[in-house]
Design a protein around this motif. Structure first.
Motif, PDB file in Angstrom:
ATOM      1  N   ALA A  10       3.203   3.991   9.945  1.00 19.13           N
ATOM      2  CA  ALA A  10       4.486   3.750   9.271  1.00 19.13           C
ATOM      3  C   ALA A  10       5.546   3.355  10.287  1.00 19.13           C
ATOM      4  O   ALA A  10       6.354   2.448  10.050  1.00 19.13           O
ATOM      5  CB  ALA A  10       4.919   4.992   8.505  1.00 19.13           C
ATOM      6  N   VAL A  11       5.539   4.016  11.433  1.00 15.55           N
ATOM      7  CA  VAL A  11       6.523   3.719  12.476  1.00 15.55           C
ATOM      8  C   VAL A  11       6.290   2.313  13.032  1.00 15.55           C
ATOM      9  O   VAL A  11       7.237   1.534  13.181  1.00 15.55           O
ATOM     10  CB  VAL A  11       6.468   4.780  13.594  1.00 15.55           C
ATOM     11  N   LEU A  12       5.040   1.974  13.300  1.00 19.10           N
ATOM     12  CA  LEU A  12       4.731   0.640  13.830  1.00 19.10           C
ATOM     13  C   LEU A  12       5.180  -0.441  12.857  1.00 19.10           C
ATOM     14  O   LEU A  12       5.833  -1.408  13.253  1.00 19.10           O
ATOM     15  CB  LEU A  12       3.238   0.503  14.121  1.00 19.10           C
ATOM     16  N   SER A  31      14.255   1.642   7.241  1.00 16.32           N
ATOM     17  CA  SER A  31      15.564   1.864   7.862  1.00 16.32           C
ATOM     18  C   SER A  31      15.745   3.302   8.342  1.00 16.32           C
ATOM     19  O   SER A  31      16.407   3.549   9.352  1.00 16.32           O
ATOM     20  CB  SER A  31      16.685   1.472   6.907  1.00 16.32           C
ATOM     21  N   SER A  32      15.151   4.246   7.637  1.00 17.45           N
ATOM     22  CA  SER A  32      15.282   5.644   8.069  1.00 17.45           C
ATOM     23  C   SER A  32      14.474   5.907   9.345  1.00 17.45           C
ATOM     24  O   SER A  32      14.818   6.801  10.114  1.00 17.45           O
ATOM     25  CB  SER A  32      14.821   6.595   6.960  1.00 17.45           C
ATOM     26  N   ILE A  33      13.448   5.107   9.572  1.00 11.30           N
ATOM     27  CA  ILE A  33      12.624   5.283  10.774  1.00 11.30           C
ATOM     28  C   ILE A  33      13.286   4.632  11.979  1.00 11.30           C
ATOM     29  O   ILE A  33      13.408   5.247  13.035  1.00 11.30           O
ATOM     30  CB  ILE A  33      11.207   4.713  10.549  1.00 11.30           C
ATOM     31  N   VAL A  34      13.723   3.385  11.833  1.00 10.45           N
ATOM     32  CA  VAL A  34      14.282   2.667  12.989  1.00 10.45           C
ATOM     33  C   VAL A  34      15.652   3.197  13.402  1.00 10.45           C
ATOM     34  O   VAL A  34      16.123   2.895  14.500  1.00 10.45           O
ATOM     35  CB  VAL A  34      14.336   1.134  12.758  1.00 10.45           C
ATOM     36  N   GLN A  40       0.808  -1.211   0.000  1.00 12.83           N
ATOM     37  CA  GLN A  40       0.000   0.000   0.000  1.00 12.83           C
ATOM     38  C   GLN A  40       0.850   1.274   0.000  1.00 12.83           C
ATOM     39  O   GLN A  40       0.373   2.339  -0.379  1.00 12.83           O
ATOM     40  CB  GLN A  40      -0.942   0.018   1.208  1.00 12.83           C
ATOM     41  N   ASN A  41       2.087   1.160   0.455  1.00 15.04           N
ATOM     42  CA  ASN A  41       2.991   2.306   0.537  1.00 15.04           C
ATOM     43  C   ASN A  41       4.322   1.939  -0.111  1.00 15.04           C
ATOM     44  O   ASN A  41       5.303   1.661   0.588  1.00 15.04           O
ATOM     45  CB  ASN A  41       3.220   2.696   2.007  1.00 15.04           C
ATOM     46  N   TYR A  69       3.370   9.347  22.018  1.00 20.18           N
ATOM     47  CA  TYR A  69       2.397   9.195  20.943  1.00 20.18           C
ATOM     48  C   TYR A  69       3.000   8.459  19.748  1.00 20.18           C
ATOM     49  O   TYR A  69       3.968   8.915  19.142  1.00 20.18           O
ATOM     50  CB  TYR A  69       1.882  10.569  20.501  1.00 20.18           C
ATOM     51  N   GLY A  70       2.453   7.267  19.456  1.00 21.58           N
ATOM     52  CA  GLY A  70       2.833   6.508  18.279  1.00 21.58           C
ATOM     53  C   GLY A  70       4.134   5.736  18.369  1.00 21.58           C
ATOM     54  O   GLY A  70       4.554   5.138  17.386  1.00 21.58           O
ATOM     55  N   VAL A  71       4.788   5.739  19.522  1.00 16.08           N
ATOM     56  CA  VAL A  71       6.077   5.046  19.665  1.00 16.08           C
ATOM     57  C   VAL A  71       5.829   3.558  19.942  1.00 16.08           C
ATOM     58  O   VAL A  71       5.230   3.206  20.954  1.00 16.08           O
ATOM     59  CB  VAL A  71       6.922   5.661  20.801  1.00 16.08           C
ATOM     60  N   PRO A  72       6.288   2.669  19.057  1.00 19.83           N
ATOM     61  CA  PRO A  72       6.152   1.237  19.296  1.00 19.83           C
ATOM     62  C   PRO A  72       7.145   0.799  20.377  1.00 19.83           C
ATOM     63  O   PRO A  72       8.291   1.252  20.379  1.00 19.83           O
ATOM     64  CB  PRO A  72       6.511   0.586  17.965  1.00 19.83           C
ATOM     65  N   ILE A  73       6.691  -0.031  21.284  1.00 21.84           N
ATOM     66  CA  ILE A  73       7.578  -0.520  22.338  1.00 21.84           C
ATOM     67  C   ILE A  73       7.460  -2.034  22.453  1.00 21.84           C
ATOM     68  O   ILE A  73       6.437  -2.615  22.132  1.00 21.84           O
ATOM     69  CB  ILE A  73       7.266   0.127  23.703  1.00 21.84           C
ATOM     70  N   SER A  74       8.531  -2.630  22.905  1.00 19.96           N
ATOM     71  CA  SER A  74       8.487  -4.056  23.229  1.00 19.96           C
ATOM     72  C   SER A  74       8.344  -4.168  24.732  1.00 19.96           C
ATOM     73  O   SER A  74       8.815  -3.300  25.478  1.00 19.96           O
ATOM     74  CB  SER A  74       9.757  -4.771  22.752  1.00 19.96           C
ATOM     75  N   ILE A  75       7.685  -5.215  25.154  1.00 20.19           N
ATOM     76  CA  ILE A  75       7.576  -5.468  26.587  1.00 20.19           C
ATOM     77  C   ILE A  75       8.101  -6.871  26.863  1.00 20.19           C
ATOM     78  O   ILE A  75       7.994  -7.762  26.018  1.00 20.19           O
ATOM     79  CB  ILE A  75       6.129  -5.284  27.120  1.00 20.19           C
TER      80      ILE A  75
END
Length: 182
Positions: free
Chosen positions: A81-83, A58-61, A51-52, A124-130
């Motif tokens: 996009a970040v997720l 790589s530029s995001i992470v 879709q995108n 806001y919008g930050v993906p995290i691992s737990i």
């Protein structure tokens, strides 16, 4: 006396076999859940990339947390996009390290929730691992112990609740050493 001992030993062997079968079932169920969640995450990432087509993860992470939160807050990056970028990276790392206990596919649904919030939280919008020892509603927190499998948390832990209220998106549970229990 001898007959009672033999009966006791036979009963113990039968109990041990039954218990071992139950443990194997729990392990297989956990592996199946993990594999299904990994497959669903791969499909979600692939669909997002289709879709995108200009999507570049790589530029995001590679962004620091402060850069990431700044771009999410000002709208130059979208949470979906970040997720998906972090999900793609987690899948890549998991292939080498086998560190995932489960991908939390509810994270994709949580995107719509954070977009409807009147105020953007600090994360806001930050993906995290737990980590696996942190309670997440509907998912096991086994701490690497078989006896705690198939006992999903009935509610999010306080840490997860606070992170979600601040706009963070828990998207993966990662394993821990069994020594954490002590």
């Amino acid at each position: 006396m001898f007959a009672a001992t033999v009966c006791g030993i036979c009963a113990l062997i039968l109990f041990w076999k039954w218990r071992n079968e139950e443990i194997q079932k729990k392990i297989l169920n956990a592996q199946k859940r993990r594999d299904e969640s990994l497959q669903q995450a791969e499909q979600a990432v692939q669909q997002f990339q289709i879709q995108n087509p200009d999507f570049e993860s790589s530029s995001i992470v590679s962004l620091s947390l402060s850069e990431l939160t700044g771009k999410l807050q000002d709208g130059s990056l979208q949470p979906d996009a970040v997720l998906h970028a972090y999900m793609e990276k987690a899948l890549e790392v998991n292939k080498n390290l086998n560190c995932s206990t489960e991908i939390l596919m509810e994270s994709v649904e949580q995107l719509t929730e954070i977009n409807t919030q009147s105020e953007k939280g600090l994360l806001y919008g930050v993906p995290i691992s737990i980590k696996d020892n942190v309670g997440y509603k509907g998912h096991d927190s086994s701490c690497g112990v078989v006896g705690k499998l198939d006992q999903p948390a009935v509610m999010d832990s306080v840490v997860v609740t606070v992170l979600k209220k601040q706009g963070a998106i828990p998207f993966i549970k990662t394993n821990i050493p069994q020594g954490l229990l002590s």
